[in-house]
Design a protein around this motif. Structure first.
Motif, PDB file in Angstrom:
ATOM      1  N   HIS A 114      21.739  70.059-131.693  1.00 38.82           N
ATOM      2  CA  HIS A 114      22.778  71.000-132.115  1.00 38.82           C
ATOM      3  C   HIS A 114      22.544  72.350-131.484  1.00 38.82           C
ATOM      4  CE1 HIS A 114      24.399  68.135-134.912  1.00 38.82           C
ATOM      5  NE2 HIS A 114      23.171  67.875-135.315  1.00 38.82           N
ATOM      6  N   ARG A 115      21.271  72.774-131.486  1.00 39.94           N
ATOM      7  CA  ARG A 115      20.912  74.037-130.850  1.00 39.94           C
ATOM      8  C   ARG A 115      19.874  73.710-129.795  1.00 39.94           C
ATOM      9  NH1 ARG A 115      22.367  78.010-134.822  1.00 39.94           N
ATOM     10  NH2 ARG A 115      20.863  79.520-134.070  1.00 39.94           N
ATOM     11  N   GLY A 169      28.025  68.028-126.639  1.00 42.78           N
ATOM     12  CA  GLY A 169      28.455  68.441-127.961  1.00 42.78           C
ATOM     13  C   GLY A 169      27.527  69.387-128.696  1.00 42.78           C
ATOM     14  N   ALA A 170      26.588  70.008-128.000  1.00 46.98           N
ATOM     15  CA  ALA A 170      25.712  70.977-128.664  1.00 46.98           C
ATOM     16  C   ALA A 170      26.527  72.185-129.130  1.00 46.98           C
ATOM     17  CB  ALA A 170      24.622  71.435-127.707  1.00 46.98           C
ATOM     18  N   ASP A 171      26.132  72.743-130.296  1.00 47.25           N
ATOM     19  CA  ASP A 171      26.844  73.921-130.804  1.00 47.25           C
ATOM     20  C   ASP A 171      26.445  75.163-130.017  1.00 47.25           C
ATOM     21  OD1 ASP A 171      27.843  72.275-132.769  1.00 47.25           O
ATOM     22  OD2 ASP A 171      26.110  72.639-134.075  1.00 47.25           O
ATOM     23  N   LYS A 172      25.166  75.237-129.694  1.00 47.18           N
ATOM     24  CA  LYS A 172      24.628  76.435-129.032  1.00 47.18           C
ATOM     25  C   LYS A 172      23.679  75.973-127.950  1.00 47.18           C
ATOM     26  CE  LYS A 172      25.481  80.629-130.666  1.00 47.18           C
ATOM     27  NZ  LYS A 172      26.358  81.239-129.684  1.00 47.18           N
ATOM     28  N   LYS A 221      33.700  70.664-122.480  1.00 50.56           N
ATOM     29  CA  LYS A 221      33.771  69.470-123.327  1.00 50.56           C
ATOM     30  C   LYS A 221      33.941  68.193-122.504  1.00 50.56           C
ATOM     31  CE  LYS A 221      33.936  71.887-127.219  1.00 50.56           C
ATOM     32  NZ  LYS A 221      32.620  72.530-127.091  1.00 50.56           N
ATOM     33  N   LEU A 235      25.829  71.092-123.345  1.00 52.57           N
ATOM     34  CA  LEU A 235      27.076  71.627-123.887  1.00 52.57           C
ATOM     35  C   LEU A 235      28.144  70.532-123.946  1.00 52.57           C
ATOM     36  CD1 LEU A 235      27.567  74.553-124.636  1.00 52.57           C
ATOM     37  CD2 LEU A 235      28.687  74.886-122.437  1.00 52.57           C
TER      38      LEU A 235
END
Lengths: 302, 485
Positions: free
Chosen positions: B272-273, B294-297, B11, B291
């Motif tokens: 996001h992905r 802030g990407a989820d995957k 993060k 990552l």
């Protein structure tokens, strides 16, 4: 090279302004059709701007800018004679090939009016018969008419409302030129993508070579990021190093326009953020002005 | 070596590997056996006296260790972080035959960082020559060449097209692998040697290589402009919004600081992905940057298996720790359109390994009928780069058939006085290989200019001296520079 001093500024309208930047080396190297990348300040973004003119004797580069987004509006406020840009690099891109065409139509609309000028002049100097076609929304936005008249054998102004020249888009001007002259060798069109698309469609049935100057989003301008890639038939080209001039009949304009919208949301955010900061700045200024002159403030209290 | 916790670091942009403290460095230095073969020196592209500097660490003489390192490598803090040591010095370490190899890279970084902290700079006595040298590109090749030419007494100017120097170190490698302060410190060391940096200068367009030699008074020029021109996959959907090169993602994030948008003006596409295609160092950087944004995957899509992945082992390991999902033996066949010009997913096909190809790696072959779709809104291509065309467009430098600059074995180009090295000659490689090329070109430039090369006799002192005459190395063809007082 760290001082890119502004030596002249001229406002053509509420949104269009001209800047002359001192850079003798670049003035010597620049050719029609090339562009620069400019950064206003250390936190700024790199924006590509076509070189509208260059003066080798004075050692200056001329940029004509339309305030449409955050950076260009901020520049409109900040760029005054005597101030400097944080960065300016160029001349970038392959110079426009000034062919041996005998009769040429140079079309400029909106943002493209200024950058088509050095090409019109270069064609004139190469001995061509030059027809200038410029498009504006209305009469009050017209600029550089004298400069164009000086290097054009024929000159057509088109306005959306007919307040100057003929009423209609630049494609009307092209049609007029084509109907009058059957021997046009080349059309050069610079402006918003939708206008260049229209120009390419107007000349396609007549099979007239049509060159357009593309303005996709860029970061480095040196062929490194690929953000400016454009579709040309079944090929992919980078506008920054393979262009910016391409054969208008091959360019996929719809793709270009879609790609230009990539950061619409972020552009809006940047603008809001900036406007908010401007408002806060103004409030701080008026508050500190009030503090600096306590007499009226205390008078108000009483 | 102490590292930031994978959950926390995914993060933030702080450095992942925290580096050795004095105790760690002393303990690790004792593991070096000081074996007589010294295979590590041969394994290093610039030939650092590795056992020598490790021995100094063991003696707690960190300044002495720094002196030995900077004899051959001016940028220990950078190389200690970004070299693929497992394929170089550590890969041939004698200790590594039975135990884990000595952590040479970490020790190098320890010494370099200590020097930055203590403000050590090794500025050798420089006798000025009348020569003016131009360096095009301020990346690792250009920096290494500039350092050597400045030490040889030349007046060196480095040209950079971006507004800040450092090349790929600045725009490519993210902060969590190589902090900007480290680059600044190393560039300041070059400035202390007398090297001048001129940013915002696009050589080729503002002035040409030929003009540098013919009009601007440069006696020799080094071209180290890197490869850079990113490769796209050439599959349907390539030009959709949401598909971009790793170069674009990394440049926006690192150089233009888009991660701090809107306080910095440059925007960055947030996914996001995120699917990153490729498994080299650049791919790992792009994934780990995504990552942190802030990407989820974040997925890694690579057509070969993990064994063939070209990234440094440590980078793959770090990426796995941070939760990147690896899809080995998977190849994209199309990017799927959302109907509004943006990407909504990717169609892939499973691969299996067949016969070895030209690179010696087993060739991946598609498994018929194994196509599958998955959802992704940002696709990053990290599948390599081609030669940048600007040099070819603007100079008479002879190019090879792939568009890279052609050189002889001494890195001399087809234009007299002009030398080239790094990615623009070999195609995409590593930072240390580019630095090695920059130093090799510097040796050739010194020979071309008739400057006695101080490095060669110094290196030869380790040999038996049979190849030396009056203390001067025979390899130096130009030892007739006699100065009469």
């Amino acid at each position: 090279m760290s001082n890119f001093e502004l030596v002249k500024r001229e406002d053509f309208s509420d949104v269009t302004y001209l800047l002359e930047v001192r850079h003798p080396m670049m003035a010597k190297a620049a050719h029609p059709g090339q562009f620069v990348i400019v950064m206003l300040h250390e936190h700024g973004e790199r924006i590509p701007l076509t070189i509208a003119d260059f003066d080798r004797n004075k050692g200056t580069i001329t940029l004509v800018i339309q305030a449409v987004g955050k950076t260009t509006r901020e520049m409109q406020q900040a760029c005054q004679v005597g101030t400097s840009l944080y960065a300016m690099v160029g001349p970038m891109g392959i110079p426009s090939p000034i062919s041996h065409a005998k009769k040429v139509v140079c079309v400029g609309g909106g943002l493209g009016v200024a950058p088509v000028f050095p090409q019109a002049r270069a064609f004139k100097e190469a001995g061509a018969y030059v027809i200038g076609v410029l498009g504006f929304r209305n009469k009050s936005l017209v600029f550089w008419e004298d400069k164009f008249r000086a290097c054009c054998d024929e000159f057509i102004v088109c306005t959306d409302d007919g307040s100057a020249g003929i009423k209609g888009l630049v494609t009307e001007g092209i049609k007029q030129a084509i109907s009058k002259h059957t021997d046009i060798d080349e059309v050069v069109a610079i402006g918003p993508p939708i206008m260049m698309k229209g120009c390419a469609e107007a000349t396609r049935p007549h099979n007239i070579k049509t060159m357009v100057s593309l303005n996709p989003l860029m970061v480095d301008g040196t062929g490194m990021c690929g953000g400016c890639r454009v579709k040309l038939g079944d090929k992919v080209k980078f506008a920054c190093v393979d262009g910016p001039d391409f054969d208008g009949h091959l360019v996929d304009f719809d793709d270009l326009m879609t790609r230009l919208r990539r950061y619409t949301k972020e552009e809006r955010m940047a603008m809001d953020h900036w406007e908010k900061n401007c408002r806060m700045q103004k409030q701080i200024e008026s508050a500190s002005a009030a503090l600096a002159s306590p007499a009226p403030a205390s008078a108000a209290k009483r | 070596m102490r590292e930031q916790d994978p959950q926390a670091r995914a993060k933030n942009f702080e450095e992942v590997a925290c580096g050795y403290d004095v105790k760690d460095a002393l303990r690790e230095s004792e593991r070096c056996m000081l074996c007589p073969d010294e295979p590590c020196i041969a394994g290093c592209p610039v030939g650092i006296n590795i056992p020598g500097f490790i021995q100094k660490i063991g003696e707690k003489d960190f300044r002495g260790a720094y002196d030995i390192l900077t004899d051959t490598n001016l940028l220990p803090s950078i190389c200690g972080r970004v070299c693929p040591q497992e394929n170089q010095c550590e890969g041939v370490c004698t200790v590594g035959e039975s135990l884990e190899a000595v952590a040479i890279g970490r020790l190098e970084r320890f010494v370099g960082d200590t020097a930055i902290k203590e403000g050590w700079v090794n500025i050798p006595y420089i006798e000025p020559t009348r020569f003016k040298v131009g360096v095009v590109g301020s990346g690792p090749a250009g920096m290494a060449c500039a350092a050597d030419m400045a030490k040889a007494g030349c007046d060196v100017t480095v040209y950079e097209a971006f507004h800040q120097p450092g090349g790929v170190l600045r725009y490519g490698i993210p902060d969590f692998r190589l902090p900007n302060e480290v680059i600044d410190a190393e560039i300041n060391n070059l400035r202390k040697l007398g090297v001048k940096f001129e940013c915002n200068t696009l050589v080729g367009r503002l002035f040409t290589i030929e003009q540098m030699v013919d009009e601007m008074g440069f006696h020799a020029v080094f071209v180290g402009v890197g490869a850079g021109y990113p490769t796209m996959l050439g599959i349907p959907g390539d030009s959709l919004n949401g598909v971009l090169s790793a170069n674009e993602l990394l440049t926006r994030c690192n150089l233009m600081r888009a991660k701090e948008f809107p306080n910095f003006d440059t925007p960055l596409p947030l996914g996001h992905r995120v699917a990153v295609v490729g498994a080299g160092n650049t791919a790992m950087d792009a994934m780990r940057v995504s990552l942190r944004l802030g990407a989820d995957k974040v997925y890694c899509i690579y057509r070969r298996s993990r064994k063939e992945a070209p990234a440094r082992a440590e980078e793959v390991h770090h990426a796995e720790q941070e939760g990147i999902e690896f899809h080995w033996l998977t190849n994209p066949v199309a990017i799927l359109d959302d109907g509004k010009g943006s990407a909504r997913g990717m169609r892939c096909i499973r691969m299996e390994l067949g016969e070895p190809d030209d690179s010696g790696r087993r060739r991946p072959v598609p498994i018929a009928g194994s196509e599958f779709d998955f959802e992704t809104d940002l696709i990053v291509y990290a599948i390599g780069t081609n030669a940048n065309p600007i040099m070819g467009q603007t100079s008479k430098l002879k190019l090879n058939k792939w568009g890279y600059i052609g050189t002889d074995e001494n890195l001399a180009t087809s234009v007299a006085g002009v030398f080239a090295g790094g990615d623009i000659v070999t195609g995409a490689a590593t930072v240390i290989e580019a630095m090695g090329a920059g130093r090799k070109a510097a040796r050739s430039m010194k020979a071309y200019l008739g400057i006695r090369d101080g490095n060669l006799p110094y290196m030869a002192q380790r040999g038996d001296g049979a190849d030396r005459l009056f203390g001067i190395d025979r390899r130096e063809r130009n030892f007739a520079r006699i100065r009469v007082a």
